[in-house]
Write a protein that holds these residues in place. Structure first.
Motif, PDB file in Angstrom:
ATOM      1  N   PHE A 117       1.018  -1.326  -0.144  1.00  0.00           N
ATOM      2  CA  PHE A 117      -0.084  -0.073   0.059  1.00  0.00           C
ATOM      3  C   PHE A 117       0.905   1.381  -0.049  1.00  0.00           C
ATOM      4  N   ARG A 118       2.217   1.234   0.685  1.00  0.00           N
ATOM      5  CA  ARG A 118       2.868   2.228   0.515  1.00  0.00           C
ATOM      6  C   ARG A 118       3.532   2.518  -0.771  1.00  0.00           C
ATOM      7  N   SER A 119       3.915   1.553  -1.623  1.00  0.00           N
ATOM      8  CA  SER A 119       4.866   1.901  -2.523  1.00  0.00           C
ATOM      9  C   SER A 119       3.945   1.777  -4.010  1.00  0.00           C
ATOM     10  N   LYS A 120       3.117   0.706  -4.197  1.00  0.00           N
ATOM     11  CA  LYS A 120       2.153   0.613  -5.321  1.00  0.00           C
ATOM     12  C   LYS A 120       0.573   0.397  -4.885  1.00  0.00           C
ATOM     13  N   ILE A 121       0.159   1.715  -4.344  1.00  0.00           N
ATOM     14  CA  ILE A 121      -1.114   1.654  -3.632  1.00  0.00           C
ATOM     15  C   ILE A 121      -2.260   1.263  -4.856  1.00  0.00           C
ATOM     16  N   ALA A 124      -2.272  -2.345  -5.486  1.00  0.00           N
ATOM     17  CA  ALA A 124      -2.543  -2.916  -4.309  1.00  0.00           C
ATOM     18  C   ALA A 124      -4.144  -2.949  -4.253  1.00  0.00           C
ATOM     19  N   LEU A 125      -4.673  -1.696  -4.602  1.00  0.00           N
ATOM     20  CA  LEU A 125      -6.198  -1.716  -4.727  1.00  0.00           C
ATOM     21  C   LEU A 125      -7.020  -2.433  -5.693  1.00  0.00           C
ATOM     22  N   ALA A 126      -5.947  -2.632  -6.921  1.00  0.00           N
ATOM     23  CA  ALA A 126      -6.642  -3.226  -8.071  1.00  0.00           C
ATOM     24  C   ALA A 126      -6.744  -4.908  -7.644  1.00  0.00           C
ATOM     25  N   HIS A 127      -6.115  -5.385  -6.921  1.00  0.00           N
ATOM     26  CA  HIS A 127      -6.462  -6.700  -6.491  1.00  0.00           C
ATOM     27  C   HIS A 127      -7.758  -7.008  -5.770  1.00  0.00           C
ATOM     28  N   PHE A 128      -8.444  -6.062  -5.525  1.00  0.00           N
ATOM     29  CA  PHE A 128      -9.883  -6.035  -4.760  1.00  0.00           C
ATOM     30  C   PHE A 128     -10.938  -6.186  -5.753  1.00  0.00           C
ATOM     31  N   LEU A 129     -10.362  -5.871  -6.934  1.00  0.00           N
ATOM     32  CA  LEU A 129     -11.446  -5.639  -8.111  1.00  0.00           C
ATOM     33  C   LEU A 129     -10.677  -6.307  -9.488  1.00  0.00           C
ATOM     34  N   PRO A 130     -11.229  -7.522  -9.840  1.00  0.00           N
ATOM     35  CA  PRO A 130     -10.529  -7.993 -11.267  1.00  0.00           C
ATOM     36  C   PRO A 130     -11.178  -7.266 -12.266  1.00  0.00           C
TER      37      PRO A 130
END
Length: 226
Positions: A117-121, A124-130
């Motif tokens: 979440f700090r380096s590639k937010i 990281a958030l894209a993993h929650f929605l294919p």
């Protein structure tokens, strides 16, 4: 019967004080070290295995992920030695305790997720929605992916606990059956004893494999967040 069956999973005490901490600190003392320029065969074999394992786990990582190499190598050595020591008679295996496995899994998982979440937010958030998800399914998939993310450390700890505990219980049951049959039927005793030896060899392999699987999954979580 139940007390004897589960006695090996009770944390030992010395003068009323828990000895679990001393047992947890004991395996690192068994790792040999050398101060000489030319190492013996044991040290050389140990270094070769460590290099082979770290190379296999770190190949897929970038520069930031490889900063975790020392921690991951230390983790696999600690879990492997602890599992193997637990196979000795009248011993205690700390990795059969879910609390200890959670204490290892949660900080490592949390560190990898926080780094993501700090380096590639955005990633990281894209993993929650294919990608390509239909609009009506978006809220449900976000909830499912969030639950699957939060359950990862529990899955790590439960997998290690279940595999080690099941093996110890099976060895205890077959060992008790061997002793009971020794006074009744000698041929059956030899057959059961052979099964016990094969199971012991299998448990040695399981102890090493579970250490590798635990560390490899932590490495994969790290790779997804770096």
């Amino acid at each position: 019967m139940n007390e004897n069956l589960f006695a090996s999973f009770i944390a030992p005490t010395i003068l009323g004080l828990s000895a679990a901490v001393l047992i947890i600190l004991f395996p690192p003392l068994l790792i040999p070290t050398s101060k000489y320029l030319i190492n013996n065969r044991l040290i050389t074999t140990q270094q070769w295995l460590i290099k082979l394992t770290s190379k296999q786990m770190m190949t897929m990582h970038n520069t930031k992920g490889r900063t975790w190499s020392l921690m991951l190598v230390s983790l696999i050595i600690f879990i492997a030695t602890t599992n193997l020591l637990g196979l000795l008679p009248h011993s205690f295996t700390p990795t059969t305790q879910l609390s200890m496995n959670l204490a290892m899994a949660i900080p490592l998982w949390a560190g990898a997720v926080i780094m993501g979440f700090r380096s590639k937010i955005k990633n990281a958030l894209a993993h929650f929605l294919p990608q390509g998800t239909p609009t009506p399914l978006i809220p449900m998939l976000v909830i499912i992916e969030t639950i699957s993310l939060l359950i990862q450390p529990m899955a790590l700890a439960v997998r290690l606990t279940a595999n080690i505990t099941a093996g110890h219980l099976l060895m205890h049951l077959i060992g008790s059956a061997t002793l009971a049959m020794s006074t009744i039927n000698l041929p059956s005793t030899l057959i059961i004893f052979t099964i016990l030896i094969l199971l012991t060899i299998l448990e040695i392999a399981v102890a090493l494999i579970q250490a590798y699987v635990f560390t490899l999954l932590v490495s994969l979580y790290l790779h997804d967040n770096t």
